[in-house]
Design an enzyme around this catalytic site. Structure first.
Site, short mmCIF file in Angstrom:
data_model
loop_
_atom_site.label_atom_id
_atom_site.label_comp_id
_atom_site.label_asym_id
_atom_site.label_seq_id
_atom_site.Cartn_x
_atom_site.Cartn_y
_atom_site.Cartn_z
N ARG A 181 30.85 43.02 89.08
CA ARG A 181 32.03 42.28 90.71
C ARG A 181 31.34 41.86 91.28
O ARG A 181 31.60 40.65 92.13
CB ARG A 181 31.86 44.24 91.15
CG ARG A 181 32.83 45.13 90.46
CD ARG A 181 32.66 46.52 91.69
NE ARG A 181 32.98 46.26 92.57
CZ ARG A 181 33.24 46.56 93.89
NH1 ARG A 181 33.19 48.12 93.53
NH2 ARG A 181 34.04 46.26 95.06
N ARG A 200 36.55 47.34 98.65
CA ARG A 200 36.19 47.57 100.35
C ARG A 200 36.35 46.49 101.10
O ARG A 200 37.56 46.64 102.35
CB ARG A 200 35.68 49.04 101.13
CG ARG A 200 35.60 49.89 99.67
CD ARG A 200 34.22 50.84 100.22
NE ARG A 200 34.14 50.81 101.82
CZ ARG A 200 34.96 51.40 102.70
NH1 ARG A 200 35.45 52.86 101.47
NH2 ARG A 200 34.46 51.80 104.10
N LYS A 231 29.83 36.19 96.33
CA LYS A 231 30.72 36.75 96.36
C LYS A 231 30.95 36.65 97.98
O LYS A 231 32.18 36.94 98.47
CB LYS A 231 30.71 37.81 95.62
CG LYS A 231 31.58 38.79 95.95
CD LYS A 231 31.22 40.12 95.72
CE LYS A 231 29.61 41.22 95.62
NZ LYS A 231 29.79 42.19 96.68
N ASN A 232 30.09 36.82 98.88
CA ASN A 232 30.65 37.90 100.25
C ASN A 232 30.92 36.39 100.95
O ASN A 232 31.93 36.64 102.12
CB ASN A 232 29.51 38.51 100.86
CG ASN A 232 29.19 40.05 100.34
OD1 ASN A 232 30.22 40.75 99.30
ND2 ASN A 232 28.31 41.19 100.50
N ASP A 259 21.25 44.63 100.87
CA ASP A 259 22.04 44.63 99.81
C ASP A 259 20.47 44.12 98.75
O ASP A 259 21.09 44.15 96.93
CB ASP A 259 23.06 43.27 99.34
CG ASP A 259 24.44 43.51 100.47
OD1 ASP A 259 24.71 44.75 100.74
OD2 ASP A 259 25.48 43.16 100.56
N ARG A 294 31.69 54.92 105.04
CA ARG A 294 32.37 52.89 105.34
C ARG A 294 33.20 52.53 106.67
O ARG A 294 34.36 52.39 106.17
CB ARG A 294 31.84 52.35 104.14
CG ARG A 294 31.22 52.12 103.68
CD ARG A 294 31.22 51.38 103.02
NE ARG A 294 31.11 49.86 103.20
CZ ARG A 294 31.53 48.91 101.75
NH1 ARG A 294 31.14 49.12 100.93
NH2 ARG A 294 31.42 47.64 102.41
N PRO A 295 33.41 53.76 107.32
CA PRO A 295 33.96 53.38 108.77
C PRO A 295 34.96 51.66 108.68
O PRO A 295 34.39 50.93 108.60
CB PRO A 295 33.32 53.86 109.90
CG PRO A 295 32.00 54.20 110.08
CD PRO A 295 31.63 53.97 107.84
N ILE A 296 35.97 52.47 109.77
CA ILE A 296 36.48 50.31 109.67
C ILE A 296 37.04 50.29 111.77
O ILE A 296 37.72 49.46 111.82
CB ILE A 296 37.36 50.00 108.75
CG1 ILE A 296 38.99 51.36 109.56
CG2 ILE A 296 37.21 50.01 107.86
CD1 ILE A 296 39.93 50.73 108.71
N ASP A 297 36.04 51.14 112.25
CA ASP A 297 36.70 51.57 113.44
C ASP A 297 36.87 50.19 114.18
O ASP A 297 37.06 49.35 114.90
CB ASP A 297 36.29 52.60 114.55
CG ASP A 297 34.65 52.10 114.26
OD1 ASP A 297 33.70 52.71 112.81
OD2 ASP A 297 33.36 52.03 115.62
N LEU A 298 35.72 49.29 113.58
CA LEU A 298 35.23 48.43 114.78
C LEU A 298 36.87 47.25 114.18
O LEU A 298 36.84 46.83 115.28
CB LEU A 298 33.73 47.53 114.83
CG LEU A 298 32.97 48.45 114.97
CD1 LEU A 298 31.46 48.02 114.23
CD2 LEU A 298 32.52 49.02 116.24
N CYS A 315 32.14 55.98 100.44
CA CYS A 315 32.65 54.80 98.44
C CYS A 315 30.68 55.49 98.30
O CYS A 315 30.36 56.68 98.95
CB CYS A 315 32.03 53.75 99.06
SG CYS A 315 31.32 52.65 99.60
#
Ligand code: EPZ
Length: 435
Positions: free
Chosen positions: A399, A92, A22-23, A307, A121-125, A116
């Protein structure tokens, strides 16, 4: 709404075929946006996160044909640049359309993800990397809008407080493929799913060097073309079946796996007392007695994957002795702990660690899955517990696990999917959707 009705099972016997990852497929689907030519993906797992990504692509104007595990993506001259909130809020990973949309359409819009259930779960990068390539980033009214007339390659240091970012690396790599000049991503994530994306990009005509290491060099090209790619095996699904066998006992062969992606887990399961042998693309797991407790620290690849932390916690809950689990990726990813304790486990939290005192037995209880991996951990615990466990929140498990009930029953497990409305009413009407 469904639930799983789980009864004590084991030892497990037989063979299980592992699905595509999936990932890996989610960012690869996003990468299809980098060209107008069709791409064909094989070994795609039929899980709801993949359906969500397919819906996002369709919303952008891309045609996607789904024929079982084979997806044909025909972007053509798609005109969309905004991923719809309705789908983004469900998953996400939709953030990984940012890089390809920016590179190909000069603009991308995605709703800003909040926290979440597995923690912040930041997205700054992601944004730092795209900005370094020349994008303007605006965050307004809950939306991120990134824009650029042209992207220009540059060195980008992409380390955060918790190390590298998988989807952050993916976004920057995808955008850099069509940038002018050379981009060097320092502290790139090394996960096999990032390597898979890099392989797909290379098949599309991108020029990448160093994939799988922390320093990846991308030389921008003018255009990319369509490509065919077979999705790599899902190491987390494989790990889940390995942990299930170690927990419930038995002798199970996993087919279609890459053992080299599972080194950290193999090492821990052997230390705990399971026997693991490798042959070509198969792994055989044997467990004949109660396992010993081990300590586990989650880390970026090739460390122990976050995970698999929840399923491993379920295993330690029944092992002999005390094991300490330390989360170095998501400090709060312990939603399964309270539910496991309701089943009789003895687990206490100390900051980003869980101290797991093994008990000889768990007892079945009504429990709720809060996310994909917490859910599967509770399912495994239910299979090991005395009596019956009713597990709600199956939509989280759907999922990311393809035909999970089928695969588990094939190994001798007692688990049924039951429609909740039926279960609440006439028990006779409850139907098993395992097939
Ligand atoms: C990917 O998420 C996976 N998702 C997750 O799988 C997995 O848990 C995670 O990698 C870690 O291995 C997909 O591949 C679709 P990260 P991602 O950015 O890329 C921090 C599952 O169950 N960070 O590598 O979003 C972050 O908070 C899941 O299948 C920043 O600080 O994770 C975390 O502590 C859920 N800033 C660490 O880095 C950023 O901009 C690693 O996160 C981005 C991340």
């Amino acid at each position: 709404m469904d639930k799983f009705v789980v009864r004590r099972s084991g030892p497990l016997h037989g063979t299980v075929r592992i699905s595509g990852a999936k990932n890996a497929v989610l960012p690869i689907l996003a990468a299809c946006l980098l060209t107008d030519e069709p791409s064909v993906l094989n070994n795609v797992p039929q899980v709801t996160d993949v359906s969500t990504m397919v819906e996002i692509l369709r919303h952008l104007g891309v045609e996607v044909d789904v024929a079982g595990p084979r997806l044909t993506v025909r972007p053509g001259r798609y005109t969309g640049s905004a991923a719809p909130d309705e789908w983004v809020s469900k998953m996400r990973a939709s953030i990984c359309v940012l890089g390809p949309l920016l590179a190909r359409r000069g603009r991308a819009e995605v709703s800003m993800p909040g926290g979440c259930v597995i923690g912040a779960r930041p997205i700054d990068l992601h944004l730092k990397g795209l900005q370094a390539l020349g994008a303007q980033v605006q965050v307004e009214h809950g939306k991120i809008v990134v824009k650029a007339d042209r992207l220009i390659g540059t060195p980008i240091h992409l380390a955060g407080a918790f190390g590298s970012s998988v989807l952050g690396t993916d976004n920057v790599l995808m955008a850099a493929t069509l940038a002018e000049g050379t981009t060097v991503v320092e502290h790139a994530a090394c996960e096999p799913e990032v390597v898979a994306l890099a392989e797909f990009l290379t098949a599309m005509g991108a020029e990448l060097q160093g994939m799988g290491g922390p320093l990846v060099r991308v030389t921008g090209v003018d255009r990319l073309h369509g490509a065919a790619y077979r999705i790599i095996p899902d190491r987390i699904e494989a790990g889940t079946f390995m942990i299930a066998t170690a927990l419930l006992g038995g002798d199970v062969t996993l087919e279609g796996v890459r053992a080299e992606h599972l080194g950290a887990l193999i090492d821990k399961l052997r230390e705990a007392g399971a026997e693991i042998t490798k042959r070509d693309d198969a792994l055989r797991v044997r467990a004949t007695r109660r396992l010993r407790a081990v300590d586990v620290t989650t880390l970026p690849y090739p460390g122990f994957p976050t995970d698999l932390q929840a399923p491993m916690t379920a295993l330690l809950a029944l092992a002999e002795g005390v094991g300490v689990i330390t989360e170095k990726i998501y400090a709060d990813r312990f939603m399964h702990v309270a539910e496991l304790n309701r089943m009789g486990a003895q687990i206490s939290r100390e900051g980003a660690s869980a101290i797991v005192k093994g008990v000889p037995r768990l007892s079945g209880a009504p429990v709720a899955a809060t996310d994909l991996r917490a859910g599967v951990a509770l399912l495994l615990a239910g299979l090991a517990a005395e009596g019956e466990t009713d597990l709600s929140g199956t939509e989280h498990i759907d999922r990311g696990y393809e035909r999970l009930v089928d695969k588990l029953t094939g190994l001798g497990c007692s688990v049924r999917r039951v429609a909740v409305a039926d279960a609440a009413g006439d028990a006779a009407a409850a139907h098993s959707l395992g097939a």
